[in-house]
Scaffold this active site. Structure first.
Site, PDB file in Angstrom:
ATOM      1  N   TYR A 130       8.019   3.887  -1.273  1.00 34.17           N
ATOM      2  CA  TYR A 130       6.625   3.964  -1.724  1.00 34.17           C
ATOM      3  C   TYR A 130       5.816   4.527  -0.568  1.00 34.17           C
ATOM      4  O   TYR A 130       5.573   3.839   0.425  1.00 34.17           O
ATOM      5  CB  TYR A 130       6.126   2.573  -2.135  1.00 34.17           C
ATOM      6  CG  TYR A 130       4.673   2.528  -2.584  1.00 34.17           C
ATOM      7  CD1 TYR A 130       3.939   3.687  -2.843  1.00 34.17           C
ATOM      8  CD2 TYR A 130       4.024   1.320  -2.767  1.00 34.17           C
ATOM      9  CE1 TYR A 130       2.621   3.643  -3.264  1.00 34.17           C
ATOM     10  CE2 TYR A 130       2.698   1.263  -3.189  1.00 34.17           C
ATOM     11  CZ  TYR A 130       2.004   2.429  -3.424  1.00 34.17           C
ATOM     12  OH  TYR A 130       0.689   2.390  -3.840  1.00 34.17           O
ATOM     13  N   LYS A 154       7.908   7.409  -4.504  1.00 28.37           N
ATOM     14  CA  LYS A 154       6.609   7.428  -5.180  1.00 28.37           C
ATOM     15  C   LYS A 154       5.601   7.806  -4.122  1.00 28.37           C
ATOM     16  O   LYS A 154       5.352   7.055  -3.177  1.00 28.37           O
ATOM     17  CB  LYS A 154       6.267   6.059  -5.767  1.00 28.37           C
ATOM     18  CG  LYS A 154       4.905   6.104  -6.447  1.00 28.37           C
ATOM     19  CD  LYS A 154       4.501   4.779  -6.993  1.00 28.37           C
ATOM     20  CE  LYS A 154       3.871   3.935  -5.928  1.00 28.37           C
ATOM     21  NZ  LYS A 154       2.912   2.944  -6.410  1.00 28.37           N
ATOM     22  N   ASP A 155       5.057   9.003  -4.265  1.00 30.47           N
ATOM     23  CA  ASP A 155       4.158   9.541  -3.253  1.00 30.47           C
ATOM     24  C   ASP A 155       2.724   9.423  -3.749  1.00 30.47           C
ATOM     25  O   ASP A 155       2.305  10.154  -4.645  1.00 30.47           O
ATOM     26  CB  ASP A 155       4.517  11.021  -3.023  1.00 30.47           C
ATOM     27  CG  ASP A 155       3.709  11.644  -1.904  1.00 30.47           C
ATOM     28  OD1 ASP A 155       3.382  10.932  -0.939  1.00 30.47           O
ATOM     29  OD2 ASP A 155       3.407  12.858  -1.984  1.00 30.47           O
ATOM     30  N   THR A 156       1.985   8.471  -3.215  1.00 31.42           N
ATOM     31  CA  THR A 156       0.584   8.339  -3.609  1.00 31.42           C
ATOM     32  C   THR A 156      -0.256   9.159  -2.645  1.00 31.42           C
ATOM     33  O   THR A 156      -0.561   8.738  -1.533  1.00 31.42           O
ATOM     34  CB  THR A 156       0.135   6.868  -3.656  1.00 31.42           C
ATOM     35  OG1 THR A 156       0.856   6.227  -4.710  1.00 31.42           O
ATOM     36  CG2 THR A 156      -1.358   6.762  -3.987  1.00 31.42           C
TER      37      THR A 156
HETATM   38  C1  FW2 Z   1       0.225   1.520  -7.335  1.00 31.64           C
HETATM   39  C2  FW2 Z   1       0.239   2.962  -7.625  1.00 31.64           C
HETATM   40  C3  FW2 Z   1      -0.989   3.698  -7.877  1.00 31.64           C
HETATM   41  C4  FW2 Z   1      -1.776   3.630  -6.630  1.00 31.64           C
HETATM   42  C5  FW2 Z   1      -3.041   4.359  -6.730  1.00 31.64           C
HETATM   43  C6  FW2 Z   1      -3.839   4.137  -5.459  1.00 31.64           C
HETATM   44  O1  FW2 Z   1       1.202   1.007  -6.808  1.00 31.64           O
HETATM   45  O2  FW2 Z   1      -0.752   0.879  -7.665  1.00 31.64           O
HETATM   46  O3  FW2 Z   1      -1.006   4.062  -5.566  1.00 31.64           O
HETATM   47  O4  FW2 Z   1      -3.769   3.935  -7.845  1.00 31.64           O
HETATM   48  O5  FW2 Z   1      -5.103   4.704  -5.613  1.00 31.64           O
HETATM   49  O6  FW2 Z   1       1.254   3.575  -7.639  1.00 31.64           O
END
Ligand code: FW2
Length: 289
Positions: A130, A154-156
């Protein structure tokens, strides 16, 4: 089956504790309405502010409902991180994910690699990274990710080029972008999206999957822009707080509220938010058909 739309599921609280029955019902509802899988204890799930026992409770409850779950186990206490890996080993789930030990800013890359190696060695499930540099202060870039035995990331990030770089440099990885604003494009060019809006417009995401696969570009964009407007509105009140009100309003059932340090909205703010959301709700429902 492709897991294209993954909801970072919110954790409903009532009376200061996670309400696991509400959580189970919410997970069931969004999966029934087209979400492919859930990501538990992420940012939206307020993972960093849950205790070890609470995370175990969330894991057990959700995995009683579905095996389509990726459990976020990251933290600063390695015994607890590995304890959660063991708990996950006992459950039938899709995988585990972790952010890096975020508080410590000058860790050498080799230590970050070891952190993920330790998780992967113990885990009987596939492991995901993550990556959320804005939250953790660290960017786990493709160079680092290629050194650890993980199946995906998962690249935010609101930089799509950054997410695409994982695909280019480590083609075997499953790559999901975690920004609501890049959901449509992630369905087109990545393996999918981990979008918090899937908590409140799951049917719209289902329509977007259909439109992405049949290249209905205009419809896909309209749906994306509706999501953008909802999230932008939510951000004005603090998104991690307002997502509870948005989800309850859109889904038609209560999902409780957040827990401090994520504070719930004041009643007057809630009323104002819901008034501003009315037209967007109608639009989203129309586009979900
Ligand atoms: C999480 C996500 C979405 C967030 C995003 C941050 O784990 O909640 O990373 O809404 O603004 O993957």
């Amino acid at each position: 089956m492709a897991y294209e739309v993954i909801a970072p599921v919110l954790t409903p609280f009532s009376g200061g504790a996670p309400d696991l029955e509400v959580m189970k019902a919410h997970v069931r509802a969004i999966l029934d309405q087209g979400v492919d899988a859930v990501f538990a204890c992420g940012t939206t799930g307020l993972g960093p502010s849950l205790t070890f026992q609470e995370k175990i409770g969330v894991l057990r409850s959700i995995s009683d409902v579905t095996d389509k779950v990726i459990m976020q186990i990251g933290g600063l206490n390695m015994d607890e991180v590995l304890g959660l890996v063991k708990e996950c080993n006992d459950r039938d789930i899709m995988g585990v994910a972790s952010f890096p030990p975020y508080y410590y800013q000058r860790l050498p890359e080799s230590h970050l690699v070891r952190y993920f190696q330790n998780i992967a060695e113990l885990s009987e499930h596939p492991v995901y990274v993550y990556n959320y540099p804005a939250g953790t202060g660290k960017d786990l870039d493709p160079g680092l990710v290629s050194k650890v035995p993980v199946v995906g990331v998962k690249d935010t990030s609101e930089n799509l080029a950054h997410s695409m770089e994982y695909k280019r440099k480590v083609p075997s990885l499953k790559v999901y972008n975690g920004s609501d604003f890049l959901a449509a494009i992630s369905l087109l060019v990545l393996d999918g999206t981990v979008a918090s809006a899937a908590n409140f417009v799951p049917k719209l995401f289902s329509a977007m999957k259909r439109d992405a696969s049949s290249a209905q570009r205009a419809r896909l964009l309209r749906a994306q822009f509706a999501i953008d407007e909802i999230v932008e509105l939510g951000r004005k009140y603090g998104y991690l707080s307002s997502i509870y009100d948005i989800t309850s309003y859109f889904m038609g059932y209560g999902v409780g509220g957040p827990r401090p340090p994520i504070f719930p909205l004041e009643e007057s703010e809630r009323e104002q938010l819901l008034r501003q959301l009315a037209e967007l709700k109608e639009r989203a429902e129309e586009m979900s058909k």
